[in-house]
Scaffold this motif. Structure first.
Motif, PDB file in Angstrom:
ATOM      1  N   GLU A   1       6.280   4.002   6.378  1.00 29.85           N
ATOM      2  CA  GLU A   1       7.411   3.154   6.761  1.00 29.85           C
ATOM      3  C   GLU A   1       8.740   3.756   6.296  1.00 29.85           C
ATOM      4  O   GLU A   1       9.734   3.750   7.040  1.00 29.85           O
ATOM      5  CB  GLU A   1       7.238   1.753   6.178  1.00 29.85           C
ATOM      6  N   LEU A   2       8.779   4.292   5.078  1.00 30.43           N
ATOM      7  CA  LEU A   2      10.000   4.909   4.582  1.00 30.43           C
ATOM      8  C   LEU A   2      10.355   6.148   5.390  1.00 30.43           C
ATOM      9  O   LEU A   2      11.535   6.415   5.651  1.00 30.43           O
ATOM     10  CB  LEU A   2       9.855   5.255   3.098  1.00 30.43           C
ATOM     11  N   ARG A   3       9.339   6.904   5.794  1.00 32.85           N
ATOM     12  CA  ARG A   3       9.594   8.073   6.641  1.00 32.85           C
ATOM     13  C   ARG A   3      10.161   7.642   7.988  1.00 32.85           C
ATOM     14  O   ARG A   3      11.088   8.268   8.511  1.00 32.85           O
ATOM     15  CB  ARG A   3       8.301   8.875   6.843  1.00 32.85           C
ATOM     16  N   ARG A   4       9.606   6.568   8.553  1.00 32.37           N
ATOM     17  CA  ARG A   4      10.107   6.058   9.822  1.00 32.37           C
ATOM     18  C   ARG A   4      11.568   5.623   9.699  1.00 32.37           C
ATOM     19  O   ARG A   4      12.390   5.911  10.579  1.00 32.37           O
ATOM     20  CB  ARG A   4       9.246   4.875  10.275  1.00 32.37           C
ATOM     21  N   ARG A   5      11.888   4.947   8.615  1.00 34.42           N
ATOM     22  CA  ARG A   5      13.264   4.499   8.424  1.00 34.42           C
ATOM     23  C   ARG A   5      14.215   5.678   8.233  1.00 34.42           C
ATOM     24  O   ARG A   5      15.335   5.682   8.775  1.00 34.42           O
ATOM     25  CB  ARG A   5      13.346   3.571   7.207  1.00 34.42           C
ATOM     26  N   ASN A   6      13.776   6.645   7.460  1.00 36.95           N
ATOM     27  CA  ASN A   6      14.631   7.808   7.228  1.00 36.95           C
ATOM     28  C   ASN A   6      14.881   8.557   8.526  1.00 36.95           C
ATOM     29  O   ASN A   6      15.988   9.046   8.775  1.00 36.95           O
ATOM     30  CB  ASN A   6      13.986   8.736   6.198  1.00 36.95           C
ATOM     31  N   ARG A   7      13.857   8.633   9.379  1.00 28.52           N
ATOM     32  CA  ARG A   7      14.021   9.295  10.662  1.00 28.52           C
ATOM     33  C   ARG A   7      15.035   8.546  11.529  1.00 28.52           C
ATOM     34  O   ARG A   7      15.861   9.166  12.208  1.00 28.52           O
ATOM     35  CB  ARG A   7      12.664   9.387  11.369  1.00 28.52           C
TER      36      ARG A   7
ATOM     37  N   SER B   1       9.672  18.949   6.614  1.00 27.96           N
ATOM     38  CA  SER B   1      10.102  18.335   5.363  1.00 27.96           C
ATOM     39  C   SER B   1       9.224  17.138   5.023  1.00 27.96           C
ATOM     40  O   SER B   1       8.787  16.979   3.871  1.00 27.96           O
ATOM     41  CB  SER B   1      11.563  17.890   5.467  1.00 27.96           C
ATOM     42  N   ASP B   2       8.933  16.289   6.006  1.00 27.18           N
ATOM     43  CA  ASP B   2       8.078  15.131   5.754  1.00 27.18           C
ATOM     44  C   ASP B   2       6.682  15.559   5.296  1.00 27.18           C
ATOM     45  O   ASP B   2       6.081  14.924   4.419  1.00 27.18           O
ATOM     46  CB  ASP B   2       7.965  14.272   7.016  1.00 27.18           C
ATOM     47  N   PHE B   3       6.179  16.625   5.895  1.00 28.92           N
ATOM     48  CA  PHE B   3       4.858  17.130   5.496  1.00 28.92           C
ATOM     49  C   PHE B   3       4.894  17.660   4.068  1.00 28.92           C
ATOM     50  O   PHE B   3       4.019  17.352   3.250  1.00 28.92           O
ATOM     51  CB  PHE B   3       4.411  18.224   6.463  1.00 28.92           C
ATOM     52  N   PHE B   4       5.917  18.452   3.745  1.00 27.45           N
ATOM     53  CA  PHE B   4       6.026  18.998   2.390  1.00 27.45           C
ATOM     54  C   PHE B   4       6.147  17.872   1.368  1.00 27.45           C
ATOM     55  O   PHE B   4       5.545  17.930   0.285  1.00 27.45           O
ATOM     56  CB  PHE B   4       7.247  19.919   2.282  1.00 27.45           C
ATOM     57  N   ILE B   5       6.921  16.851   1.692  1.00 31.16           N
ATOM     58  CA  ILE B   5       7.104  15.729   0.768  1.00 31.16           C
ATOM     59  C   ILE B   5       5.794  14.979   0.572  1.00 31.16           C
ATOM     60  O   ILE B   5       5.437  14.607  -0.554  1.00 31.16           O
ATOM     61  CB  ILE B   5       8.203  14.785   1.293  1.00 31.16           C
ATOM     62  N   ARG B   6       5.062  14.744   1.655  1.00 27.02           N
ATOM     63  CA  ARG B   6       3.779  14.036   1.526  1.00 27.02           C
ATOM     64  C   ARG B   6       2.826  14.810   0.638  1.00 27.02           C
ATOM     65  O   ARG B   6       2.168  14.236  -0.238  1.00 27.02           O
ATOM     66  CB  ARG B   6       3.131  13.832   2.894  1.00 27.02           C
ATOM     67  N   VAL B   7       2.748  16.121   0.842  1.00 25.60           N
ATOM     68  CA  VAL B   7       1.829  16.938   0.054  1.00 25.60           C
ATOM     69  C   VAL B   7       2.275  16.990  -1.403  1.00 25.60           C
ATOM     70  O   VAL B   7       1.449  16.896  -2.324  1.00 25.60           O
ATOM     71  CB  VAL B   7       1.739  18.354   0.648  1.00 25.60           C
TER      72      VAL B   7
ATOM     73  N   ASP C   1       0.838  -1.189   0.000  1.00 21.44           N
ATOM     74  CA  ASP C   1       0.000   0.000   0.000  1.00 21.44           C
ATOM     75  C   ASP C   1       0.880   1.249   0.000  1.00 21.44           C
ATOM     76  O   ASP C   1       1.813   1.371   0.804  1.00 21.44           O
ATOM     77  CB  ASP C   1      -0.901   0.000   1.237  1.00 21.44           C
ATOM     78  N   SER C   2       0.577   2.191  -0.895  1.00 22.71           N
ATOM     79  CA  SER C   2       1.437   3.369  -1.061  1.00 22.71           C
ATOM     80  C   SER C   2       1.485   4.236   0.191  1.00 22.71           C
ATOM     81  O   SER C   2       2.551   4.748   0.559  1.00 22.71           O
ATOM     82  CB  SER C   2       0.970   4.201  -2.265  1.00 22.71           C
ATOM     83  N   ASP C   3       0.348   4.425   0.853  1.00 18.08           N
ATOM     84  CA  ASP C   3       0.330   5.246   2.064  1.00 18.08           C
ATOM     85  C   ASP C   3       1.133   4.590   3.182  1.00 18.08           C
ATOM     86  O   ASP C   3       1.919   5.244   3.879  1.00 18.08           O
ATOM     87  CB  ASP C   3      -1.106   5.496   2.529  1.00 18.08           C
ATOM     88  N   ALA C   4       0.946   3.283   3.354  1.00 15.77           N
ATOM     89  CA  ALA C   4       1.694   2.563   4.385  1.00 15.77           C
ATOM     90  C   ALA C   4       3.185   2.543   4.064  1.00 15.77           C
ATOM     91  O   ALA C   4       4.029   2.637   4.969  1.00 15.77           O
ATOM     92  CB  ALA C   4       1.163   1.139   4.514  1.00 15.77           C
ATOM     93  N   ARG C   5       3.507   2.448   2.767  1.00 14.98           N
ATOM     94  CA  ARG C   5       4.921   2.452   2.364  1.00 14.98           C
ATOM     95  C   ARG C   5       5.561   3.805   2.671  1.00 14.98           C
ATOM     96  O   ARG C   5       6.693   3.874   3.151  1.00 14.98           O
ATOM     97  CB  ARG C   5       5.047   2.130   0.878  1.00 14.98           C
ATOM     98  N   PHE C   6       4.834   4.885   2.409  1.00 17.50           N
ATOM     99  CA  PHE C   6       5.360   6.217   2.705  1.00 17.50           C
ATOM    100  C   PHE C   6       5.656   6.358   4.195  1.00 17.50           C
ATOM    101  O   PHE C   6       6.714   6.862   4.591  1.00 17.50           O
ATOM    102  CB  PHE C   6       4.372   7.293   2.267  1.00 17.50           C
TER     103      PHE C   6
ATOM    104  N   LEU D   1       9.863   8.624  -3.751  1.00 16.35           N
ATOM    105  CA  LEU D   1      10.819   9.690  -4.001  1.00 16.35           C
ATOM    106  C   LEU D   1      11.725   9.317  -5.164  1.00 16.35           C
ATOM    107  O   LEU D   1      11.916   8.129  -5.475  1.00 16.35           O
ATOM    108  CB  LEU D   1      11.647   9.959  -2.751  1.00 16.35           C
ATOM    109  N   PRO D   2      12.307  10.316  -5.826  1.00 17.67           N
ATOM    110  CA  PRO D   2      13.194  10.024  -6.967  1.00 17.67           C
ATOM    111  C   PRO D   2      14.362   9.131  -6.567  1.00 17.67           C
ATOM    112  O   PRO D   2      14.798   9.120  -5.408  1.00 17.67           O
ATOM    113  CB  PRO D   2      13.679  11.422  -7.390  1.00 17.67           C
TER     114      PRO D   2
END
Length: 242
Positions: free
Chosen positions: A146-152, A178-184, A139-144, A191-192
């Motif tokens: 999880e990736l944010r959690r890992r990056n943090r 930054s996480d908010f701006f990226i999500r929006v 799921d794209s939302d769940a993946r986002f 991400l690229p």
């Protein structure tokens, strides 16, 4: 924009409730999870009464949480109405990420120059685990999320290696925005590819003790990311020209 004060908010997870001993922390964590993970979008309006009703708490701790998120640049207070989720301004994104890149670049340099050999090995092992995509959600939302959690986790460890509490406090003020701006800006899209490549490059530099390269790679990719965020926000949520 959704109708003012007409948003269906989900309930708080039991995990969030267990991890929030104070009511204001519960409200803060709840709102931030919706801002960063989805559920509250730019321009959405909410009231402390609505949030309090969802969480079964009074308006006072919700008001405290809203004020904290206003200071952090994620909400705007609307007198006698409640608050509104900020609308990121595309023209400001390049500057934001230049500043973000400068601060995180210095931290990466500190980390490379101050880590011990054992810490370098530990950092390399952690980042290798975080880079693995084998167990990412479909799921794209769940993946986002999880990736944010890992990056943090990657950046939290980087800041520990830097041994600069002041820099950490400064950096933390940028992470959520930054996480908010990226999500929006990116929505469900990944991400690229250059972001992943840059992570590998600055991690390798930290492990090697190469401060200048660690700083350069971190700064460069965040500045580039800022231009992409600005471009996408300028096109609108769909990624198409207005």
């Amino acid at each position: 924009m959704r109708a003012a004060l007409n948003i269906d908010l989900p309930g708080a997870s039991e995990e969030l409730r267990r991890g929030s001993p104070r009511l204001q922390d519960l409200a803060y964590g709840y709102l931030k999870s919706l801002l960063l993970g989805g559920g509250l979008d730019p321009g959405d309006r909410i009231s402390s009464e609505l949030v309090g009703r969802v969480l079964s708490i009074s308006r006072a701790p919700v008001g405290d949480a809203i004020r904290r998120l206003t200071v952090e640049g994620l909400l705007d207070i609307l007198p006698q109405v409640g608050c509104r989720v900020v609308r990121p301004v595309a023209a400001e994104m390049a500057d934001f990420y230049k500043i973000f890149g400068a601060t995180e670049g210095v931290v990466a340099r500190f980390a490379a120059e101050r880590r011990s050999p054992g810490e370098a090995d530990e950092f390399a092992h952690l980042c290798a685990e975080l880079t693995s995509r084998a167990d990412l959600p479909d799921d794209s939302d769940a993946r986002f999320i999880e990736l944010r959690r890992r990056n943090r986790r990657r950046y939290e460890k980087l800041h520990k290696l830097a041994r600069s509490p002041l820099s950490t406090r400064i950096g933390e003020s940028f992470w959520d925005r930054s996480d908010f701006f990226i999500r929006v800006a990116f929505g469900p899209r990944d991400l690229p590819g250059y972001v992943r490549t840059a992570h590998e490059a600055f991690v390798a530099a930290v492990v090697a003790g190469d401060g200048p390269t660690a700083e350069h790679e971190t700064r460069r990719y965040l500045v580039r990311l800022g231009h992409d965020v600005a471009d996408l926000l300028g096109r609108g949520p769909s990624g198409e020209g207005r």
